[in-house]
Design a protein around this motif. Sequence first.
Motif, short mmCIF file in Angstrom:
data_model
loop_
_atom_site.label_atom_id
_atom_site.label_comp_id
_atom_site.label_asym_id
_atom_site.label_seq_id
_atom_site.Cartn_x
_atom_site.Cartn_y
_atom_site.Cartn_z
N GLU A 167 0.95 -0.62 -0.16
CA GLU A 167 0.33 -0.02 -0.17
C GLU A 167 1.05 0.97 -0.22
OE1 GLU A 167 -0.42 -1.94 2.01
OE2 GLU A 167 -2.13 -3.13 2.96
N ARG A 168 0.03 2.04 -0.41
CA ARG A 168 1.14 3.76 -0.32
C ARG A 168 2.26 3.77 -0.87
NH1 ARG A 168 -2.51 2.51 3.20
NH2 ARG A 168 -1.08 1.74 4.79
N ASN A 169 2.85 3.61 -1.95
CA ASN A 169 3.68 3.51 -3.10
C ASN A 169 3.67 5.12 -3.45
OD1 ASN A 169 4.77 0.91 -3.25
ND2 ASN A 169 2.99 0.65 -3.92
N TYR A 170 5.18 5.69 -3.46
CA TYR A 170 4.77 7.19 -3.25
C TYR A 170 5.12 7.37 -4.84
CZ TYR A 170 6.79 11.78 -3.86
OH TYR A 170 6.90 13.51 -3.78
N GLN A 171 3.98 8.45 -5.38
CA GLN A 171 4.21 8.34 -7.22
C GLN A 171 4.54 10.22 -7.25
OE1 GLN A 171 2.77 5.73 -10.49
NE2 GLN A 171 0.90 7.88 -10.17
N ARG A 172 5.19 11.15 -7.97
CA ARG A 172 5.28 11.96 -8.71
C ARG A 172 5.17 12.28 -9.57
NH1 ARG A 172 8.70 16.82 -5.55
NH2 ARG A 172 8.91 18.32 -7.10
N THR A 173 4.11 12.94 -9.98
CA THR A 173 3.44 13.34 -11.22
C THR A 173 3.79 14.52 -11.10
OG1 THR A 173 1.77 12.79 -11.41
CG2 THR A 173 3.66 11.24 -12.89
N PRO A 174 4.41 15.26 -12.94
CA PRO A 174 3.69 16.35 -12.94
C PRO A 174 2.41 17.13 -13.96
CG PRO A 174 5.44 15.42 -14.89
CD PRO A 174 5.14 14.43 -14.01
N VAL A 175 1.69 18.08 -13.14
CA VAL A 175 0.28 17.90 -13.68
C VAL A 175 0.09 18.21 -15.44
CG1 VAL A 175 -1.75 19.26 -13.66
CG2 VAL A 175 -0.42 18.67 -11.42
N VAL A 176 -0.06 17.88 -16.25
CA VAL A 176 -0.11 17.76 -17.87
C VAL A 176 -1.66 18.37 -18.11
CG1 VAL A 176 1.97 16.62 -18.38
CG2 VAL A 176 -0.79 16.11 -18.20
N HIS A 177 -1.76 18.62 -19.36
CA HIS A 177 -3.13 19.21 -19.43
C HIS A 177 -4.38 18.10 -19.68
CE1 HIS A 177 -1.11 22.78 -20.88
NE2 HIS A 177 -2.08 23.84 -20.92
#
Length: 745
Positions: A218-228
């Motif tokens: 559970e709760r793996n960290y993910q970071r992604t750019p906010v795109v259109h």
Amino acid sequence: MAILFDSTSRLFTLKTAHSMYQMKADRYGVLLHTWFGMKGSVFDYSYRIAYADRGFSGNPYDAGEDRTYSLDALPQEFPVYGSGDYRSTALKIRYPDGTTACDLRYLKHEIREGKYSLPGLPALYDTLPDGAPAEKAGQVKRRTPADTLVITLEDTRHMFCVHLYYGVMEDLDIITRAVCVENHSDADIYIENIQSVCVDYLHGEYDLHTFYGRHVKERNYQRTPVVHGIQSVGSTRGTSSHQYNPFLILSDRDTTEDAGSCYGFSFLYSGDFTGSAELDQYDQTRLLLGIHPDNFCYCVKPDECFYAPEAAMAYSGHGLGNLSRIFHRAYRSHLCRGKWTAKRRPVLLNDWEGVYFDFDGDKLIQMARDASELGVELFVMDDGWFGRRDLDVSGLGDWIVNEKKLGCTLSELSDQIHGLGLQFGIWFEPEGINEDSDLYRAHPDWAFRIPGKQPTRSRLQLLLDFSREDVRDYIFSHMCQVLDSARIEYLKWDLNRSLADLYSAVLPADRQGEIMHRYVLGLYDMLEKLIQRYPDMLIEGCSGGGGRFDAGMLYYTPQIWCSDDTDAIERLSIQYGTSFGYPVSTMGSHVSHCPNEQTRRIAPLNTRATVAMSGTFGYELDVNKMSGEEKEIVKAQIQEFKKYYDLIQYGDYYRLTNPDIVEAYHGWEFAAPDGSEALLCIVALQIHPNGPGRWMRLKGLKQESIYMVNGLEYPGDALMNGGLLLPDATEEYQSFRIHITEKSV
Ligand code: DGJ
């Protein structure tokens, strides 16, 4: 007062110690969102809005010939469906005539002292629990400063009002939000979508941080750019779920653990949710968080109110670590409730991974005896003690003690365990039911299943319709019979499947869309009754591990079993991800046998303890299978945990590295809020012969102070800038717990 209102400009400014939030009712009565971020001058931030004629973005009728005023482009506090704003919106209402277009305008507001609460729903509170750490630290305040703002918007068709609730918790740096829809017409209206949070960001490039997973990861960290477009996470499983957590962060692209701006959004709700970030055609970002609309349609009758759950928001101008610590502090002392909030929790032994269903009373007593010799304080009898429950295929729902299996009554078992100097706890899964149970045979309509359709089974079980009071009352009274029959100090509330086949025999067809939410309200209602009746009992939440690890549950259960994966190395990522939104004092964490049941991995006993100590510490194994040497190690671990308890549970938590980015050593740290001591925890993920030196930079110390580490003196700034040279690992997954103390002057 942390809430300011300027009646000339109709500007609302909410201030916490380090953040500021601002809204403005503009000339048309539209509530604009003008600022969320760094605290600064109380200035009208609507100056940042660029008004322009924007093609295909419509204009409200009362804007007349002004083509530059469009809700499609303006930053709004509570945008509604059908108003000319084509982005995702926070509210969609179906009117009695079947139409859904809505328009809300400012009507009035109220500012009052103290933090609001919500009927039947979790909410942060502003009083301090008895014995709270703040009091221990010498503060005599009984309340943390908090104020409430309620802004009322009215539907231009004059059928309903929306009350927007804001709780400003100044010292905690937290602003909460909730929404109430009040129907003042004489006809039913239907809420098809309601989001508790909407924040519009006028400009900037952002990253979205989310926490995804599955059962046993559970709760793996993910970071992604906010795109259109729209990026969203959520759950339609009836619980917050293993798959996504109702905690989101939006940050600047260059924000790190220690620097930069970030915004945290935490939903105090344990059911279906959705959280999304939308980058629109004008490069503006909209963040929404609320109940997932897929299984939701709620009828609000004339003169009735509907409350959307609370969400807590925080801003940090000093990176993600600081943001997490804001939530940790707030949740430890102003969300978790009851005696155990500020009291040391007992070190427990849970029998599950030790024996599963294969036990009798003698075996349990033997386990408890062995455990008591090691310093364990609480013995927990997990699944399998009731009905015909020798496997997971039957008996669920029959909350009658299986005295034949135990060889005695529950009271006799509990007395024997108490006689060994231990407290006693038991497992329940109140929401579950096996078809092979007496309860199901007597009341098949109490389980979720749709007439004429075969239900979806999961772990060969169904779920009870907890939206029904009669069903809850029955289960509650049977639980009470068990709990009253013996001395029981701890209860584990488990749930082992997702909801499906929603149909409630007591609701009409047009209200079946309310079941998911009513289920969660039913769950909260029963948990509230339980904690009122057994205020001294420690309740641990659980859902097949961490499938319902959310801020809503923490209002009722101050700790939650973090994951069914007890492998220490897997747990590094699970607990790392969990730490972004939740304090370690809420994370159920146990040392289990090796090779590990889930991964077959072998990690040193010391490392298993290093990881489990960074949570609500306990063991989950058969002590009888341990060697004498291992038992001595466990004794020492328990003593060490007790010694560092306050530092671990109430200290400031620092993530030093990310376990998912391959580095040889992974580290984290607990520092006393006054910087007087710290506990550095290190796990070697790689060992290399003839390898390079390894250093770890500490955090949260005092620059100018001298610290003692293993008998040597170091200035605080050296430890934080140059780092501490770490010992060489000589064994795979070896760990180190290094205590750092300020030298007394
Ligand atoms: C799932 C829980 O996460 C486990 O700890 C254990 O309690 C089992 N259920 C029992 O069925």
